[in-house]
Write an enzyme that holds these catalytic residues in place. Sequence first.
Site, PDB file in Angstrom:
ATOM      1  N   THR A  63      60.251  17.380  -1.315  1.00  0.00           N
ATOM      2  CA  THR A  63      60.211  16.165  -0.500  1.00  0.00           C
ATOM      3  C   THR A  63      58.958  16.110   0.356  1.00  0.00           C
ATOM      4  OG1 THR A  63      62.597  15.963  -0.477  1.00  0.00           O
ATOM      5  CG2 THR A  63      61.448  14.965   1.368  1.00  0.00           C
TER       6      THR A  63
ATOM      7  N   SER B 285      62.726  20.626  -6.060  1.00  0.00           N
ATOM      8  CA  SER B 285      63.199  22.019  -6.101  1.00  0.00           C
ATOM      9  C   SER B 285      64.642  22.160  -6.570  1.00  0.00           C
ATOM     10  CB  SER B 285      62.991  22.726  -4.762  1.00  0.00           C
ATOM     11  OG  SER B 285      64.020  22.448  -3.861  1.00  0.00           O
TER      12      SER B 285
ATOM     13  N   THR C  47      63.352  21.525  -0.113  1.00  0.00           N
ATOM     14  CA  THR C  47      64.338  22.215   0.727  1.00  0.00           C
ATOM     15  C   THR C  47      65.556  22.704  -0.061  1.00  0.00           C
ATOM     16  OG1 THR C  47      65.452  20.135   1.262  1.00  0.00           O
ATOM     17  CG2 THR C  47      63.739  20.886   2.799  1.00  0.00           C
ATOM     18  N   ASP C  48      65.856  22.049  -1.199  1.00  0.00           N
ATOM     19  CA  ASP C  48      67.153  22.298  -1.845  1.00  0.00           C
ATOM     20  C   ASP C  48      67.362  23.750  -2.277  1.00  0.00           C
ATOM     21  OD1 ASP C  48      67.910  19.698  -1.460  1.00  0.00           O
ATOM     22  OD2 ASP C  48      67.479  19.031  -3.491  1.00  0.00           O
TER      23      ASP C  48
HETATM   24  N1  ASP Z   1      65.337  17.489  -3.668  1.00  0.00           N
HETATM   25  C1  ASP Z   1      64.256  17.827  -2.755  1.00  0.00           C
HETATM   26  C2  ASP Z   1      63.703  19.176  -3.178  1.00  0.00           C
HETATM   27  O1  ASP Z   1      64.361  20.152  -2.937  1.00  0.00           O
HETATM   28  C3  ASP Z   1      64.781  17.877  -1.365  1.00  0.00           C
HETATM   29  C4  ASP Z   1      63.801  18.297  -0.308  1.00  0.00           C
HETATM   30  O2  ASP Z   1      62.739  18.824  -0.560  1.00  0.00           O
HETATM   31  O3  ASP Z   1      64.154  18.090   0.884  1.00  0.00           O
HETATM   32  O4  ASP Z   1      62.641  19.238  -3.752  1.00  0.00           O
END
Ligand code: ASP
Length: 323
Positions: A17, A63, A96-97
């Site tokens: 993200t 991610s 973050t995931d």
């Molecule tokens: N789906 C995104 C990822 O993990 C979520 C994020 O980065 O906050 O790449």
Amino acid sequence: MDANQSRRLVILGTGGTIAGRATQAGDNVGYVAGQVSVEDLVAAVPTLAHQALTVEQVAQVDSKDMGLPVWQALVRQLWVHLNDPEVQAVVVTHGTDTLEETAFVLQQVLRPSKPVVLTCAMRPASALAPDGPQNLSDAVAVALQASGGGVVVVCAGKVHSARDVAKVHTYQLDAFDSGDAGPLGCVEEGQLRAFKPWEMVRDAVTEGSVERFLSAPTLPRVELVTSHADADGSVVRALMGQGVQVRPLRGIVVAGTGNGTVHKAMLHALEEAQTTRGVRVVLASRCARGRVVPHAGLSFDHSQGLSPVKTRLALALELLLAD
Ligand code: ASP
């Protein structure tokens, strides 16, 4: 070597993200992750303008889709840069995931004596008020000021260890927590305030074990199942029933209830998997806090305080290095 060179930082981009873009600036959820190059993320942080940097795009993924190929690409680049005496530390931008899983893999595989700082964002780069630039600036501050090595995560002004960090919120900017251990420190106006000593590397990894990781076509197959009310063990039996067309099952991690307890129907299936099929079973807990406190009645190995997803990785890496 001049002072700037001796403080050279490497920034590796993997997507997420932090590199996401939405069609409307006010949209913090309907975006596509992994769109903006890491060079552009760095360029958006004025405080980095005078820092000696090497910036590389290692991957560009959401991610949620993270896996061995990107981990191998990251380990390969990290191994090169961390062994370069002119490199002081490495920062990695990441979604973050699965951030906590990548942090754990990098710590286990590399056990770096220099800081490796993973950072992220909960809002895309196109947001009205993106959190990525501040997180990246904070991550660089930590990378430059950390007195110890190891893999850490910086998000929302907090520094978390690879072992303890977990994503605990789906939306808020301060999405990570270190459970009972608490954060390692915080960043205030570009200054790192450490709450406790950084993890020091006692037994550095060998080139052979890094090579083993880099050359693996897949990780040994370890599945994660959850015990819950009304469980009947059919998910475990389904795993055992899969034929040779899929990778052989080597381990099962159970996210148990409470202190690693498992529904009796599922317990029978797991005991059978371990005793008759040689599948390693390890107990973790689905509780957000605490650990599986060992006691004589445990039927299987326990997770040594790791979360279920990290227990899965720890077992897969252990099996890989033992093969
Ligand atoms: N789906 C995104 C990822 O993990 C979520 C994020 O980065 O906050 O790449």
